[in-house]
Enzyme design. Structure first.
Site, PDB file in Angstrom:
ATOM      1  N   ALA A 172      -4.639   7.198  -4.563  1.00  0.00           N
ATOM      2  CA  ALA A 172      -3.253   6.790  -4.798  1.00  0.00           C
ATOM      3  C   ALA A 172      -3.290   5.281  -5.032  1.00  0.00           C
ATOM      4  O   ALA A 172      -3.177   4.489  -4.096  1.00  0.00           O
ATOM      5  CB  ALA A 172      -2.391   7.149  -3.600  1.00  0.00           C
ATOM      6  N   SER A 218       0.843  -1.188   0.000  1.00  0.00           N
ATOM      7  CA  SER A 218       0.000   0.000   0.000  1.00  0.00           C
ATOM      8  C   SER A 218       0.883   1.244   0.000  1.00  0.00           C
ATOM      9  O   SER A 218       2.072   1.171  -0.317  1.00  0.00           O
ATOM     10  CB  SER A 218      -0.934  -0.014   1.212  1.00  0.00           C
ATOM     11  OG  SER A 218      -1.928   0.973   1.086  1.00  0.00           O
ATOM     12  N   ASN A 219       0.334   2.382   0.326  1.00  0.00           N
ATOM     13  CA  ASN A 219       1.103   3.623   0.387  1.00  0.00           C
ATOM     14  C   ASN A 219       0.515   4.531   1.467  1.00  0.00           C
ATOM     15  O   ASN A 219      -0.463   4.172   2.116  1.00  0.00           O
ATOM     16  CB  ASN A 219       1.109   4.323  -0.985  1.00  0.00           C
ATOM     17  CG  ASN A 219      -0.298   4.615  -1.455  1.00  0.00           C
ATOM     18  OD1 ASN A 219      -1.011   5.406  -0.854  1.00  0.00           O
ATOM     19  ND2 ASN A 219      -0.717   3.952  -2.529  1.00  0.00           N
ATOM     20  N   GLY A 220       1.119   5.696   1.647  1.00  0.00           N
ATOM     21  CA  GLY A 220       0.775   6.549   2.802  1.00  0.00           C
ATOM     22  C   GLY A 220      -0.382   7.508   2.595  1.00  0.00           C
ATOM     23  O   GLY A 220      -0.581   8.420   3.401  1.00  0.00           O
TER      24      GLY A 220
END
Ligand code: CTP
Length: 408
Positions: free
Chosen positions: A289, A223-225
């Site tokens: 995102a 995943s990402n932030g």
């Protein structure tokens, strides 16, 4: 925009982040602003009024009542009204859950809350509290009340909290707040200049927001932030303008904005299916995102440790926005985001072409006050028709307004 000559009341409440108010005042004074600090009684447990008063070169105020009791100095008693008229802007940083609740309830039991209730100027609050306090339904309800009252609420930043927990609730850094104040004051919504409530009535808007999660096994993912804040603010503003809004939200811990139809998704594949089901929207704003790659073979059993190395094979995920771009219909507007670390403008224009977009919103990760996990953003809007609009660093609700003003 310069803050030179602006009158700012800086409210400081009882949070450990009160120490940051000293730096905030120092920076504001440097820009030429006149700052009147007002502490709540609880704030004085964290920082001395003398410290803030010395930096502001004005006596910091705390109590609502004259020291020697009512009647001692009758002029002081109406000071809260005068300050409310003097101020060009009221900024409360840090703002605790308690003060947030008092503002939402219209309480005026301290000099700060009395000034807030008297103020005719725009009000901005920078919440600071523990993760669970911020996400409590009561706090979120209070935030919605303040926003409905026209108060700008910065999203707290994520990171390590004074409790030792890691999560949302950190006060944005002073330089991010100072950077946000000029554009906020310039654009602060007055009663008359906000776009009409109904300016998007009859328009169907689809917004994607937040990260995706791509499963490695039943307990792990890529995943990402992304916190989803920018997309949620766009959905909130579009609904406020009367649009019929569907928000496709990745796994984030944000409350659904009022009047928005929210569909939760997990992976890029889920997002594609949900987006195709709403592909007839008049305006699509893709702020999610999306993970560009996912494990090629997610294991349906938890992977066990085996040796020093683990090699994951990744596959490309579907490009949701590009898919919508390929089937774009006449009269439909597609807006994408480009979060870049380098060659921003060239990369953004590339995305505009490749994905058949009408607008691309360029923002820069790594710049102070921009990108994931901040309450503010600085963006450049690039249009297919050659338009280019720079929006200076501002709280994300202001950025959402600027995007909708340009594209809708
Ligand atoms: N996007 C999407 N589906 C994907 C990847 C991106 O819908 N699988 C959307 C994002 O929501 C955003 C825009 O496309 O609006 C740009 O995303 P980004 O990941 O920055 O662009 P990419 O084309 O993937 O380029 P790169 O990762 O190489 O920068």
């Amino acid at each position: 925009m310069s803050l030179s000559g602006k009158h700012l009341v800086l409210g400081v409440t009882g949070s450990i982040a009160a120490y940051k108010a000293a730096d905030l005042i120092r920076q504001l004074v440097k820009t030429g602003a006149e700052v009147q600090p007002i502490l709540t009684p609880a704030a004085t447990r964290f920082i001395a009024p003398l410290t803030l008063g010395t930096l502001a070169r004005r006596e910091a105020l705390v109590g609502l009542w004259p020291e020697a009791g009512p009647g001692a100095d009758a002029a002081l008693w109406t000071q809260h009204v005068e300050l409310g008229l003097w101020a060009d802007g009221l900024v409360i940083a840090p703002c605790t859950a308690q003060t947030l609740a008092k503002l939402a309830g219209g309480h005026c039991d301290s000099m700060l809350t009395a000034v807030a209730l008297s103020a005719r100027c725009p009000v901005l609050v920078a919440p600071a509290m523990d993760h669970d306090m911020w996400h409590h339904p009561a706090t979120q309800r209070n935030v919605r009340t303040l926003e409905a009252d026209g108060i700008t609420v910065l999203s707290p930043a994520s990171g390590e909290l004074a409790s030792g927990l890691v999560g949302d609730g950190r006060m944005p850094e002073p330089d991010a707040i100072v950077g946000a104040l000029g554009p906020w004051l310039a654009n602060a919504p007055g009663e008359t200049d906000r776009p009409s409530e109904a300016s998007l009535a009859g328009t169907r808007v689809l917004v994607t927001a937040g990260p995706t999660r791509e499963a490695i096994d039943p307990v792990r993912f890529l995943s990402n932030g992304s916190t989803g804040t920018m997309g949620f603010e766009i959905a909130r503003e579009a609904a406020r303008r009367g649009a019929e809004v569907t928000l496709l939200a990745g796994p984030v811990s944000l409350p659904t904005p009022p009047g928005v139809n929210r569909v939760d998704i997990t992976s890029a594949d889920d997002l594609l299916q949900a987006a195709l089901a709403h592909a007839d929207a008049d305006l699509v704003i893709a702020a999610a995102a999306v993970s560009d790659y996912a494990p090629a073979d997610a294991s349906d059993r938890k992977l066990k440790k085996d040796g020093d190395d683990l090699t994951l094979t990744l596959r490309r995920t579907p490009d949701v926005l590009a898919t919508l771009g390929q089937q774009k219909r006449e009269g439909q507007t597609l807006v994408g985001f480009a979060l870049e670390t380098h060659d921003g403008e060239a990369n953004a224009r590339g995305k505009l072409e490749r994905k058949n977009l009408d607008w691309v919103v360029l923002n820069v990760q790594g710049e102070a006050g921009s990108g994931f996990g901040t309450g503010t953003n600085r963006v450049t809007l690039i249009g297919r028709d050659g338009q280019r609009i720079d929006v200076a660093t501002a709280p994300k609700p202001e950025i959402a307004r600027a995007i909708l003003d340009a594209v809708a």
